[in-house]
Design a protein around this motif. Structure first.
Motif, short mmCIF file in Angstrom:
data_model
loop_
_atom_site.label_atom_id
_atom_site.label_comp_id
_atom_site.label_asym_id
_atom_site.label_seq_id
_atom_site.Cartn_x
_atom_site.Cartn_y
_atom_site.Cartn_z
N ARG A 184 47.39 39.64 46.25
CA ARG A 184 47.14 39.05 44.94
C ARG A 184 46.89 37.56 45.07
O ARG A 184 47.52 36.87 45.86
CB ARG A 184 48.33 39.29 44.01
CG ARG A 184 48.51 40.74 43.59
CD ARG A 184 49.71 40.91 42.69
NE ARG A 184 49.94 42.31 42.36
CZ ARG A 184 50.98 42.75 41.66
NH1 ARG A 184 51.88 41.89 41.20
NH2 ARG A 184 51.12 44.03 41.42
N SER A 185 45.93 37.08 44.28
CA SER A 185 45.58 35.67 44.35
C SER A 185 44.83 35.30 43.09
O SER A 185 44.24 36.15 42.41
CB SER A 185 44.72 35.39 45.59
OG SER A 185 44.23 34.07 45.58
N VAL A 186 44.85 34.01 42.75
CA VAL A 186 44.07 33.51 41.62
C VAL A 186 42.64 33.22 42.03
O VAL A 186 41.86 32.73 41.21
CB VAL A 186 44.73 32.25 41.03
CG1 VAL A 186 46.08 32.56 40.43
CG2 VAL A 186 44.84 31.16 42.10
N PHE A 187 42.30 33.52 43.27
CA PHE A 187 40.94 33.35 43.77
C PHE A 187 40.34 34.72 44.05
O PHE A 187 41.06 35.70 44.24
CB PHE A 187 40.92 32.49 45.04
CG PHE A 187 41.51 31.13 44.86
CD1 PHE A 187 40.76 30.08 44.36
CD2 PHE A 187 42.84 30.88 45.18
CE1 PHE A 187 41.31 28.83 44.19
CE2 PHE A 187 43.41 29.64 45.02
CZ PHE A 187 42.63 28.61 44.50
N PRO A 208 35.83 37.91 39.34
CA PRO A 208 37.22 38.10 38.91
C PRO A 208 38.21 37.76 40.02
O PRO A 208 37.94 37.97 41.21
CB PRO A 208 37.27 39.58 38.54
CG PRO A 208 36.17 40.22 39.35
CD PRO A 208 35.10 39.19 39.44
N ALA A 209 39.35 37.22 39.62
CA ALA A 209 40.40 36.90 40.58
C ALA A 209 41.12 38.16 41.03
O ALA A 209 41.11 39.19 40.33
CB ALA A 209 41.39 35.91 39.96
N LYS A 245 31.32 42.63 35.43
CA LYS A 245 32.30 41.98 36.30
C LYS A 245 33.61 41.63 35.62
O LYS A 245 34.69 41.89 36.16
CB LYS A 245 31.70 40.69 36.90
CG LYS A 245 30.66 40.91 37.97
CD LYS A 245 30.23 39.58 38.56
CE LYS A 245 29.22 39.75 39.69
NZ LYS A 245 28.83 38.45 40.27
N LEU A 246 33.53 41.07 34.43
CA LEU A 246 34.71 40.42 33.85
C LEU A 246 35.29 41.12 32.64
O LEU A 246 36.34 40.69 32.16
CB LEU A 246 34.36 38.96 33.46
CG LEU A 246 33.93 38.06 34.61
CD1 LEU A 246 33.60 36.67 34.10
CD2 LEU A 246 35.03 37.99 35.67
N ILE A 247 34.68 42.14 32.11
CA ILE A 247 35.25 42.83 30.95
C ILE A 247 36.13 43.97 31.44
O ILE A 247 35.68 44.88 32.13
CB ILE A 247 34.14 43.36 30.02
CG1 ILE A 247 33.43 42.20 29.34
CG2 ILE A 247 34.72 44.31 28.98
CD1 ILE A 247 32.40 42.61 28.32
N TYR A 270 39.27 40.43 28.77
CA TYR A 270 38.50 39.91 29.89
C TYR A 270 39.41 39.70 31.10
O TYR A 270 40.61 39.43 30.96
CB TYR A 270 37.84 38.58 29.52
CG TYR A 270 36.78 38.70 28.46
CD1 TYR A 270 35.44 38.89 28.79
CD2 TYR A 270 37.11 38.62 27.11
CE1 TYR A 270 34.46 38.99 27.82
CE2 TYR A 270 36.14 38.73 26.12
CZ TYR A 270 34.82 38.92 26.49
OH TYR A 270 33.86 39.03 25.53
N LYS A 271 38.84 39.81 32.27
CA LYS A 271 39.57 39.52 33.50
C LYS A 271 39.57 38.02 33.77
O LYS A 271 38.64 37.32 33.39
CB LYS A 271 38.93 40.25 34.68
CG LYS A 271 38.92 41.77 34.54
CD LYS A 271 38.25 42.42 35.73
CE LYS A 271 38.21 43.92 35.59
NZ LYS A 271 37.52 44.56 36.74
#
Length: 456
Positions: free
Chosen positions: A209-212, A199-200, A167-169, A187-188
């Motif tokens: 685009r969003s930080v969520f 991930p955002a 998910k995050l790499i 990392y994401k």
């Protein structure tokens, strides 16, 4: 039996002809950038066994059971009709790694019938490697590929869980390749809602685009912010602090303009204040700001002139290579001949190359648009000796002094162009930051109507 031997010989001839048709053609790489080499690996084909049955000739009479011929025929028929099991597929070489994480391998082995069922084992599915820091096999544990060395690593050995890796790499670099500068694991950014590990949405279309990670988590975050504020009924200082009602009023006022937000930036929104990097109103820039912008613009102009010189270096390198190719086509050179032109000595040395450009030879070269043979006096040769096609070039075969001169010089000049372009972009960005700060300061002064009294 004669027909069988003929068929077998025909099959051998077909295989030999098929093998003779296979050939490998050499490919020539381009002269500019290095050619991208791609390899294609084909898995080994599985062995296949064939079963056949020999039927007795109906016209032939039956032999007595006790005769040697009957015994021999019976053994041959029994051996031919016996069904053989298919052998397990041999594991081929490791394929290029295109996926980020390595999934467990499927069972590619084929189990034989009858008694061969007991011979199958899970060991056939294990790739003995070696892989990872432990140099162990692929034993169906979750693995991740290094983007630098392209080797595979167990998640347990590099302390990375499967959920985190998938998910995050964004880019994984193993401990052996990590240098902390260019090669390191990226990392994401995770969702801004507490407790969410997804991930955002920071990459993709600008509208989404969003930080969520999703709109539901965005709404949940805003609700938590609103709940953390006091209400007017519960707060004794409702006029001095921001309450839930006040905050909801601010958000509602901007809901019809693309969603909830706190509003535009307070200053720096003057339209038409700048034209070609200069202010249209007086008092925007101070003396120090004007001096900084003037010096930065002059430095950017000098960097632009350097880039022009580097571009001409690239042209001279290409012309020298074209002259070598022309000599090879004229059979003055072979493919092993060096062909380095002595006028390339000034390449990648900016001041020396600029002086050569100002000379009569340099001006004539760029006016003609190609690299001609130099005069005999410049090379120290007699005017009647030597060939014009190779004059001024190194004629050695497999020359070690100039080995790979085209690629080396081209790479060096490209690096200089990249560094110069980056320096010019940094100066332009610094100028934009100064203009933005000056615009904010100017608008704030206009709104606040500040003034300063000088007392002598």
């Amino acid at each position: 039996m004669a027909d069988s031997e003929d068929n077998a010989s025909d099959g051998v001839q077909d295989v030999a002809m098929a093998d003779a048709d296979l050939s490998t053609e050499p490919t020539n790489g381009p002269q500019g950038d290095a050619a991208i080499l791609r390899s294609v690996e084909q898995p080994n084909s599985a062995h296949t066994s064939f079963s056949f049955e020999i039927k007795p000739d109906p016209d032939a009479g039956r032999l007595p059971a006790s005769s040697p011929a009957a015994s021999t025929t019976s053994k041959m028929a029994k051996s031919a009709t016996k069904k053989k099991g298919t052998a397990a597929t041999k594991k081929g070489p490791k394929k290029p790694k295109s996926a980020k994480s390595k999934a467990p391998k499927k069972d590619n082995s084929t189990v034989a019938d009858g008694d061969d069922n007991d011979n199958s084992s899970s060991d056939d599915e294990i790739d003995n490697g070696p892989y990872c820091l432990c140099r162990g096999p692929d034993d169906h544990r979750w693995m991740i590929s290094c983007d630098a060395c392209e080797d595979w690593f167990h998640g347990e050995c590099v302390n990375i869980k499967k959920e985190l890796g998938e998910k995050l790499i964004e880019r994984f670099v193993c401990p052996n390749c990590t240098d902390g500068k260019l090669n390191y694991t990226k990392y994401k950014k995770t969702c801004s809602l507490a407790g969410c590990t997804n991930p955002a949405r920071l990459y993709g279309k600008k509208e989404t685009r969003s930080v969520f990670c999703c709109n539901e988590h965005c709404d949940a975050w805003w609700v938590s912010m609103v709940v953390s504020l006091p209400t007017k009924a519960a707060s004794r200082k409702a006029l001095e602090v921001l309450t839930q009602e006040d905050f909801m009023g601010l958000l509602t006022s901007t809901a019809d303009r693309g969603g909830w937000k706190l509003g535009d930036k307070p200053f720096g929104n003057i339209q038409g204040l700048w034209v070609n990097g200069l202010p249209t109103q007086p008092g925007v820039l101070s003396d120090e700001d004007q001096a900084f912008l003037q010096n930065s613009a002059a430095e950017r102009l000098a960097l632009g002139n350097e880039i022009v010189v580097y571009k001409k270096m690239m042209q001279l390198i290409d012309w020298a290579n074209q002259r070598r190719q022309a000599a090879i086509e004229a059979k003055e050179f072979t493919k092993d001949s060096c062909g380095y032109d002595y006028r390339l000595d000034v390449v990648s040395v900016r001041h020396a190359f600029a002086a050569w450009l100002d000379s009569a030879e340099g001006q004539a070269t760029f006016t003609a648009g190609k690299l001609e043979a130099p005069p005999a006096e410049a090379t120290g040769e007699d005017s009647g000796s030597g060939s014009l096609a190779t004059r001024g070039m190194c004629e050695k075969k497999r020359c070690k002094a100039h080995n790979g001169w085209y690629k080396i010089l081209t790479t060096a000049v490209r690096n200089q162009v990249k560094e110069t372009t980056t320096a010019a972009a940094d100066k332009l960005e610094a100028e934009e930051v100064l203009r933005q700060a000056a615009e904010n300061r100017f608008e704030r002064q206009q709104l606040e109507n500040n003034w300063v009294q000088v007392i002598q």
